[in-house]
Design an enzyme around this catalytic site. Sequence first.
Site, PDB file in Angstrom:
ATOM      1  CG  ASP A   1     -62.280  33.020  -5.341  1.00  0.00           C
ATOM      2  OD1 ASP A   1     -62.824  34.102  -5.645  1.00  0.00           O
ATOM      3  OD2 ASP A   1     -62.654  32.301  -4.406  1.00  0.00           O
ATOM      4  NE  ARG A  58     -92.769  51.654  -7.851  1.00  0.00           N
ATOM      5  CZ  ARG A  58     -92.164  52.810  -8.008  1.00  0.00           C
ATOM      6  NH1 ARG A  58     -92.760  53.942  -7.703  1.00  0.00           N
ATOM      7  NH2 ARG A  58     -90.944  52.860  -8.504  1.00  0.00           N
ATOM      8  CE  LYS A  76     -67.990  29.016  -8.258  1.00  0.00           C
ATOM      9  NZ  LYS A  76     -69.142  29.884  -7.935  1.00  0.00           N
ATOM     10  CE  LYS A  84     -71.723  34.852  -5.593  1.00  0.00           C
ATOM     11  NZ  LYS A  84     -70.629  35.310  -4.723  1.00  0.00           N
ATOM     12  CD  GLU A 102     -63.440  29.127  -7.089  1.00  0.00           C
ATOM     13  OE1 GLU A 102     -64.587  28.912  -7.538  1.00  0.00           O
ATOM     14  OE2 GLU A 102     -63.203  29.240  -5.878  1.00  0.00           O
TER      15      GLU A 102
END
Lengths: 277, 277, 277, 277, 277, 277
Positions: free
Chosen positions: F215, F97, F164, F132, F194
């Site tokens: 973006d 597993r 960002k 992410k 960004e």
Amino acid sequence: MRLIVEPIVRAALLEDLGRAGDITTDAVVPADVTVEAAIATRQPGVLGGLDVALLAFELVDPDLRIERLRADGERILRGEVVARISGRARGVLAVERTALNFLCRMSGVATATRMLADAIAGYPARIVCTRKTTPGLRALEKYAVRLGGGANHRFGLDDAMLIKDNHIALAGGVRAALERARRHAGHLVKIELEVDTLDQLAEALEVGVDAVLLDNMTPETLRRAVDMVGGRAVTEASGRITPETAPAVAASGVDLISCGWITHSAPILDLGLDIVD
Amino acid sequence: MRLIVEPIVRAALLEDLGRAGDITTDAVVPADVTVEAAIATRQPGVLGGLDVALLAFELVDPDLRIERLRADGERILRGEVVARISGRARGVLAVERTALNFLCRMSGVATATRMLADAIAGYPARIVCTRKTTPGLRALEKYAVRLGGGANHRFGLDDAMLIKDNHIALAGGVRAALERARRHAGHLVKIELEVDTLDQLAEALEVGVDAVLLDNMTPETLRRAVDMVGGRAVTEASGRITPETAPAVAASGVDLISCGWITHSAPILDLGLDIVD
Amino acid sequence: MRLIVEPIVRAALLEDLGRAGDITTDAVVPADVTVEAAIATRQPGVLGGLDVALLAFELVDPDLRIERLRADGERILRGEVVARISGRARGVLAVERTALNFLCRMSGVATATRMLADAIAGYPARIVCTRKTTPGLRALEKYAVRLGGGANHRFGLDDAMLIKDNHIALAGGVRAALERARRHAGHLVKIELEVDTLDQLAEALEVGVDAVLLDNMTPETLRRAVDMVGGRAVTEASGRITPETAPAVAASGVDLISCGWITHSAPILDLGLDIVD
Amino acid sequence: MRLIVEPIVRAALLEDLGRAGDITTDAVVPADVTVEAAIATRQPGVLGGLDVALLAFELVDPDLRIERLRADGERILRGEVVARISGRARGVLAVERTALNFLCRMSGVATATRMLADAIAGYPARIVCTRKTTPGLRALEKYAVRLGGGANHRFGLDDAMLIKDNHIALAGGVRAALERARRHAGHLVKIELEVDTLDQLAEALEVGVDAVLLDNMTPETLRRAVDMVGGRAVTEASGRITPETAPAVAASGVDLISCGWITHSAPILDLGLDIVD
Amino acid sequence: MRLIVEPIVRAALLEDLGRAGDITTDAVVPADVTVEAAIATRQPGVLGGLDVALLAFELVDPDLRIERLRADGERILRGEVVARISGRARGVLAVERTALNFLCRMSGVATATRMLADAIAGYPARIVCTRKTTPGLRALEKYAVRLGGGANHRFGLDDAMLIKDNHIALAGGVRAALERARRHAGHLVKIELEVDTLDQLAEALEVGVDAVLLDNMTPETLRRAVDMVGGRAVTEASGRITPETAPAVAASGVDLISCGWITHSAPILDLGLDIVD
Amino acid sequence: MRLIVEPIVRAALLEDLGRAGDITTDAVVPADVTVEAAIATRQPGVLGGLDVALLAFELVDPDLRIERLRADGERILRGEVVARISGRARGVLAVERTALNFLCRMSGVATATRMLADAIAGYPARIVCTRKTTPGLRALEKYAVRLGGGANHRFGLDDAMLIKDNHIALAGGVRAALERARRHAGHLVKIELEVDTLDQLAEALEVGVDAVLLDNMTPETLRRAVDMVGGRAVTEASGRITPETAPAVAASGVDLISCGWITHSAPILDLGLDIVD
């Protein structure tokens, strides 16, 4: 012993490899390229940490063939090959810097110690290290000191008692400090006491002590201290020892000369890795 | 950031405390004795690692009162008090050596870097460090380099590409190595290439590269190299840089001067802990 | 010191909590229920490990209010409350077993040691422990021995030399073993030698040694050994010591009586946690 | 399984080796001396932990030749050799104590369990252990219980529910506690409930439960409890079980007899390492 | 419980921070800038992991003020603020991604589970998870399943027995496997058996079993299986369950419907961090 | 590199094995039973993580014979055998597993990436991943992205600068943010910014930047952005990219299309382990 050293080497490799590994080598050198590499000296000195450095190669690629030509503690000249490594190039290049970082530092400590030890070669005194070591590398640096002909002082706060000036002040004097120490010390724990004056020394000898740290005394005062001790305790001199000042200190008859410099400020010994083929 | 530093400090404390802790202090100093201590400089230099050192005290005894008088990166004179610590004596004495080991080493790196940086003060070049750092302490030493006015090179094998002589040899030349590197490099990965000759430099510039490491060139060759580059890449000079040789190197117009010595062989800066009261 | 103990306690809690935590308590006891709990003795003995046990509660729920009523090393009767804990019930119940596992074991070691120490109360000899401790718990068990009135032998293989029968055999005799040991021992490392016969003892005393371990000798032979030593070394008797046999051994005049039983086979002292309210 | 055991053994070795390793052996025994050693019993009992002990040797020196003569779980007489180890002497001596600490403790648990199991040999009841284990060694001690013919209770707080007196009190009674437990228990989680009285038992059986822990009941009350249960739940008796009291408890017809003593207070079984050659 | 979760969160933060920390924020945002941030939903779903996410902020900057507006397990709409964080901007920005990685994943698992649970809302069956979880995150994902209205299957290989097809084949059939399992299972260990046919089911019921896993059966066969079982075992259906197929499976009367998809392939639930001020 | 992966695999195995290991297999399958097993695909896709999965088997039982039939990054059809494992059954079943959890997840990431990469096959743009990722598995997931034909973005907060929207707001605009970033960035650190509008883009290009993250722009706006950039920076489009929308985005001429979905929400690729014999 490998069990003690391996976690230190593994952590050092991971510190350098980070999350993505050796991205330069992985991009530039095909996986099947093999090399023969030589670890060679760029300066004369005393070799230290060769097994540690070679363990780094072995941990990353167990298939590498490794040949030891020299051994830890040996004096080496400039331009000597101390080991050969052959096998896949990627592992060799990825490990190179980490292995050399251990090897050059430990050889540096061994070489610095040897230089001091040679400076007092005619005297019975021995060079000893301190706890002024690099965080995380104490065991390796203490080992390198031995390679250079030095002896080891305490490995940590827990394996012997060293009563320093601050302890004496807080305990209320030499006698009080020593008596408390003797009351608590296990039967296999030695006690050393730092003294700044001959009066303190006299008080310490009255109570009894295994060793005395004679801090920052002139050679003349050291000589008088050694006389006072008369073999009843090990005598250790400390305080800004250099190869120039060491002989005069040693001539005072002390048993040990301790020196933080050999671990905290010794320059590395330069060794490099050459691709032979 | 404390999250990164705390495990390093904790491991260093445990390395010194061993299994039984500070047996001298526990025997000699009663549990309720308090002290006021001062961390003071014994040499002029640049302060580095004060927060790391003070974290060591905090980890062992959170009740200690700690007052910061100076800050990392500041120039300090001999005899200045950089922090005061007061509270139970036992914790202060048990931590002293470990805290100073961090502080003196990091201040040593900062001071060495500052010395080099000052030597080239009139030129646009900056001092940068290498990966020749102490195993386990890379993040701390890179930080100390910044405190001394230097800049950081790669932190590890994975955050930028540095194609060295061995890579070039194994890849079959400058062009092949650079092309492979560019093919594999992510868009946020810069590529630097080590060149030993102006011919190699010309080849590299033809393919395109972010930075060139001009290894062991004379000031005159460096000047010609800088001319050839003409702003198309960052230029970095390396090779046994000292405060004496650095100005001539800087005068060549290179952007960066890299130096392993500031991390692998800088002597510590001497700071000590004094019991004030 | 908490820095040393906390990782041991944290690991023990995680060993019991596993992946899912205390599923019984989480199912049966609502999150907002509070309790007042008392840790109480079920047997008389010597208290050991109270701070370790209470640290377990603090690590799981820092909001618990904890009141210490007794201290490590104190003699306790049956039915005494040694600490009170109040706050959210869930944390208290989840920690109970782990905390008691430390407390009962350490109190068991302290109590066993005290029983032996009391048995030889009129004599100068002291009880000392061995390295026959529970893997992972050496520091805690050595501390518990001190709480029970005993003294500590070596903490490990690295803080003193103990030359045993196998060493002597492999080194080629007592003299050879002792001389090698003295050549390698640092100046703060004591040397003890195990002897099985008075002939070996005579040889050891000739060479000089800090302590002798007189193994499995009758009280009569011990007495002769102590006479032979005449204060030139610490004398330690060992070999299946019980409270019944200890006085006769102590009467021989030895300085120390070592006993593995107090750490490897002492039964726990029974303490429990009662919900008061 | 080695993956689970190896970190425990490695930590125990490092606990003993400390920073400097086995300084006695390194000083006294030359590196090239080899030995043949035998691990032999000094007492009859049940063997436990042989593989754990031998793993310690293998971790320190993979070149040692190891021969297993007996297996975990076998009954052993006094004076039997259970394994032979040959190779470099240094590794053998450095590991000896740590290996024996595991072996003697685990054999002690196995032997204690076997003694209890033998005492109730004619009855269907089985001996089971508790969570009163040594911090850090639960998996090893649970395994040793099985070697001695016992069965395992819960391994931790998270693999089954055991509703104890404090849970019942805080939940507001047996019924409330059991209903909450059943509501939250996964379909592979069994629920056991501790009862002190037959009234509580009746209430538990009404709600339904997998097992009941009959705490501190007389054999007569146990017999009535077993009758009441009538096979609807597993019955477990607990409360100061000894080889003397166990048969009467077993005669009551309970399925299980649990005993904390076999893990928290079993004396070690004495085994030693002899240098044969 | 924080003791279990903290090491996971700490490791995730260090994975993102690397050796040098958040170099963008440290360069661009001055140390004394403060912000107020809101964690807000971008999609409707079920909230999971809020405490885990907020712990990440607390570990990096204990001075941040954190306000919880919603709780784990609550249904949330698009555009809701679930928590507010205010304090120094640097910590908030450095933690943002790691915190959201936990929160979005755990909310995704909770939401997927809830979707399945809602699909069978009228039936007695419950959704259960499997061991097909993300390596390292099992405890967190099992918790998220409960938040979504599901129940937990085994947490690992050691807390219950699940006899699968391979076990049956290697043991020589259902009866042999089950009998061996029962012989070795502790009294608090349940046994579940996977059956592919009704013949296997009949054999299992004859021997007795706590639960049966009815693998890849049609709803009609499931219904017959449930009838055969007649309440003597828990019935679990598995095999590519979707919200569309689940109702028909549930209508068969099984107790549990297990689904690997909710942990191994659930898309995240989108939540973000907005700087409010 | 195994040095990086092994601790992750080891931790995953221990997470599943818990304290007691695979109790089902240990009970049901005799120790000497051997098997031949095949890892086979149940779906077409791209293979990822085969070496990671096979390492899991090797760590638990080094005696297993392992044969690799396919390699990471290869396209696989449904029903193909990618590796064979033979040896003792117990190890194979205990690892199954955990090994599949790595293999299926990494193959899922590789397959999802490949699907996106194929969707834009005619265009110069490349798919890149984000941060992410699954906590603890970043290195493995980034590697799987490369296997699927994607490229890697930053590995963490420390290996490149990505400015960002929040950074821009807190720094006081694009120019201020970029200038601060350039002042602090090492010479091997790239800077990406960004931008949400073409005005911001114009400002960024004026100051100079290595890459721009465009973006949530429409394909039309993207095209204008690419024109404005004119090769002076790498262009990256982001914002809810799917296989359907990707071609239009790629047609805009951007260099990179980043997508969080391929790591945070890719369904696993189904592979299983079959006992062949």
